[in-house]
Write an enzyme that holds these catalytic residues in place. Structure first.
Site, short mmCIF file in Angstrom:
data_model
loop_
_atom_site.label_atom_id
_atom_site.label_comp_id
_atom_site.label_asym_id
_atom_site.label_seq_id
_atom_site.Cartn_x
_atom_site.Cartn_y
_atom_site.Cartn_z
N CYS A 1 0.84 -1.20 0.00
CA CYS A 1 0.00 0.00 0.00
C CYS A 1 0.88 1.26 0.00
O CYS A 1 2.03 1.22 0.46
CB CYS A 1 -0.88 -0.04 1.24
N SER B 1 0.80 3.59 1.97
CA SER B 1 1.21 3.96 3.34
C SER B 1 2.51 3.26 3.74
O SER B 1 3.31 3.84 4.49
CB SER B 1 0.10 3.60 4.34
N HIS C 1 5.09 5.40 2.33
CA HIS C 1 5.28 6.65 3.08
C HIS C 1 6.20 6.45 4.28
O HIS C 1 6.93 7.35 4.66
CB HIS C 1 3.93 7.17 3.61
N HIS D 1 0.45 -4.08 5.92
CA HIS D 1 -0.77 -4.02 6.74
C HIS D 1 -1.99 -4.46 5.93
O HIS D 1 -3.10 -4.12 6.28
CB HIS D 1 -0.95 -2.61 7.30
N CYS E 1 -6.85 -3.31 3.81
CA CYS E 1 -6.64 -1.85 3.80
C CYS E 1 -7.18 -1.17 2.56
O CYS E 1 -8.24 -0.56 2.59
CB CYS E 1 -5.18 -1.47 4.00
P1 CND Z 1 -0.67 5.04 -4.90
O1 CND Z 1 0.72 5.57 -4.85
O2 CND Z 1 -0.93 3.75 -5.58
O3 CND Z 1 -1.64 6.13 -5.58
C1 CND Z 1 -1.43 7.52 -5.53
C2 CND Z 1 -1.84 8.12 -6.88
O4 CND Z 1 -1.76 9.54 -6.79
C3 CND Z 1 -0.92 7.70 -8.02
O5 CND Z 1 -1.69 7.18 -9.09
C4 CND Z 1 -0.21 8.99 -8.40
O6 CND Z 1 0.10 9.08 -9.79
C5 CND Z 1 -1.23 10.03 -8.01
N1 CND Z 1 -0.70 11.36 -7.81
C6 CND Z 1 0.52 11.72 -7.31
N2 CND Z 1 0.62 13.06 -7.26
C7 CND Z 1 -0.55 13.56 -7.74
C8 CND Z 1 -1.03 14.88 -7.94
N3 CND Z 1 -0.30 15.95 -7.63
N4 CND Z 1 -2.28 15.03 -8.46
C9 CND Z 1 -3.04 13.95 -8.78
N5 CND Z 1 -2.62 12.67 -8.61
C10 CND Z 1 -1.39 12.48 -8.10
O7 CND Z 1 -1.16 4.98 -3.38
P2 CND Z 1 -2.46 4.28 -2.73
O8 CND Z 1 -3.60 4.34 -3.65
O9 CND Z 1 -2.05 2.97 -2.15
O10 CND Z 1 -2.67 5.27 -1.50
C11 CND Z 1 -3.12 6.60 -1.72
C12 CND Z 1 -3.01 7.39 -0.43
O11 CND Z 1 -3.91 6.83 0.53
C13 CND Z 1 -1.63 7.33 0.22
O12 CND Z 1 -1.33 8.60 0.78
C14 CND Z 1 -1.81 6.31 1.33
O13 CND Z 1 -0.89 6.52 2.37
C15 CND Z 1 -3.21 6.62 1.74
C16 CND Z 1 -3.90 5.56 2.54
C17 CND Z 1 -4.81 5.98 3.49
C18 CND Z 1 -5.48 5.03 4.22
C19 CND Z 1 -6.51 5.45 5.19
O14 CND Z 1 -6.98 4.59 5.94
N6 CND Z 1 -6.93 6.71 5.21
C20 CND Z 1 -5.23 3.69 4.03
N7 CND Z 1 -4.34 3.31 3.10
C21 CND Z 1 -3.69 4.21 2.35
ZN ZN Z 2 -2.97 1.07 3.53
#
Ligand code: CND
Ligand code: ZN
Ligand code: ZN
Length: 375
Positions: free
Chosen positions: A47, A49, A52, A68, A175
């Protein structure tokens, strides 16, 4: 020969230092103590995260075994455990449901106070770890640590699932899928006929799209700087997709124009401060609901005018889509088994645990949605 009660030596991916590749190591996994469960993991997703943490944007103590988004079977249980027994199919969950705290008792909240996200200790509930490697204790990650052949979790952080569910698919219910889908259904409460904007089309953002479509949204506008993400977004329900890089003006202005000024729901699924603000600004000033899902760098703050909310917007956020994990994760697995959502489409790559660094390379290069590591 039973392994119950014994230390298990197995493979795991250890993060020793920030911004370094994970290292496949032999680790020792201690037996579960009271109210703990040792799990043989079978599959885990990778994921954003996890990434990160490696980049230093999401703090958790090092050295650590990340991961996770896993599924596996119970190997052994500690004293007093009643939720599961050896052989049960399970998903470890990064947000516990202790059932006793004020959050668990509140029907409208899910972020159990015994989580290890807000002030991560990187330990079991009792403050100690069950992993050692090269003689050093290794931390747990948000109560799960799935980048390992075996892990130990607290009873409040595990759910039993349908034994017939394929672990290499339903691990995503641990997740990414659940986070996006629940953000649309539980947090935004997307309404039929509405217009939605989803910024970030990774595994989480695409799961938001699945949720918006299930809720009957009429328009779902996907936003990503990587146009390779558009095809799948459209397959899953996006009605149109745009890249901010194709426009001179700010993307929130573009989105307002495209929608005739009526974005009902917006979602940030990137994990950046600027995209959080874009999502807030693009939704309607009087009735728009904007949901923060991405995890921005812990050190960055956002400055915004309170006027943006005084006019009537609602600004929300959630971890794991606002689902109470023990109550909801088994049901989501049942829904998957009943073909109620297209989870499989999120999976673009499958690799063995040993190739975990390739999985992160695929994520960085924007080539994967979800890579599943088989263990
Ligand atoms: P992933 O890296 O696969 O997706 C992120 C997407 O954002 C990619 O397709 C990028 O190309 C795109 N991107 C990057 N910069 C920009 C921008 N400036 N404008 C538009 N698009 C952009 O990550 P993911 O889908 O696995 O996770 C996304 C987020 O969600 C990440 O920050 C992760 O830490 C978070 C997350 C949150 C939770 C929660 O419970 N709230 C759970 N898991 C993950
Ligand atoms: Zn996650
Ligand atoms: Zn609780």
């Amino acid at each position: 020969m039973s392994t119950a009660g014994k230390v298990i030596k197995c493979r795991a991916a250890v993060l020793w230092e920030l911004n370094k590749p994970l290292s496949i190591e032999e680790v020792e996994v201690a037996p579960p103590k009271a109210y703990e469960i040792r799990i043989k993991l079978l599959a885990t997703g990778v994921c954003g995260s996890d990434d990160h943490v490696i980049a230093g944007h999401f703090f958790t103590p090092l050295p650590v075994i990340l991961g996770h988004e896993g599924a596996g079977i119970v190997e052994s249980i500690g004293k007093g455990v009643t939720a599961v027994k050896p052989g049960d199919a399970v998903i470890p969950v990064c947000i516990p449901q202790c059932g006793k705290c004020v959050v668990c008792k509140n029907p409208n909240a899910s972020f159990c106070m015994r989580n290890d996200v807000t002030n991560p200790r990187g330990t079991m509930q009792d403050g100690t770890t069950r992993f050692t490697c090269r003689g050093k204790p290794i931390h747990h990650f948000i109560s799960t640590s799935t980048f390992s052949e075996y892990t130990v979790v607290d009873e409040i952080s595990i759910v039993k699932i349908d034994a017939a569910a394929p672990p290499e698919k339903v691990c995503l219910i641990g997740c990414g899928f659940t986070t996006g889908y629940g953000s649309a259904l539980n947090i935004a409460k997307v309404t039929p006929g509405s217009t939605c904007v989803v910024i970030g089309l990774g595994g989480v953002g695409l799961s938001v799209i699945i949720g918006c479509k299930a809720a009957g949204a009429a328009r779902i506008i996907g936003v990503d700087i990587n146009k390779r993400k558009f095809t799948k977004a459209k397959e899953l329900g996006a009605t149109e997709c745009v890249s901010p890089q194709d426009f001179q003006k700010p993307i929130e202005e573009v989105l307002k124009e495209m929608s005739g000024g009526v974005v009902d729901f917006s979602f940030e699924a990137v994990g950046r401060i600027d995209t959080v603000l874009q999502a807030l600004l693009c939704c309607h000033e009087a009735f728009g609901v904007s949901v923060i899902i991405g995890v921005p760098p812990g050190s960055e703050n956002l400055s915004m005018s309170p006027m943006l909310l005084l006019t009537g917007r609602t600004w929300k956020g959630a971890i794991l889509g606002g689902f109470k994990t023990k109550d909801c994760v088994p049901k989501l697995v049942d829904d998957y088994m009943a073909n109620k959502f297209p989870l499989d489409q999120l999976i673009t790559h499958v690799l063995p645990l040993e190739q975990i660094n390739e999985a992160f390379d695929l994520l960085h290069d924007g080539k994967s949605i979800r890579t599943i590591l088989t263990i």
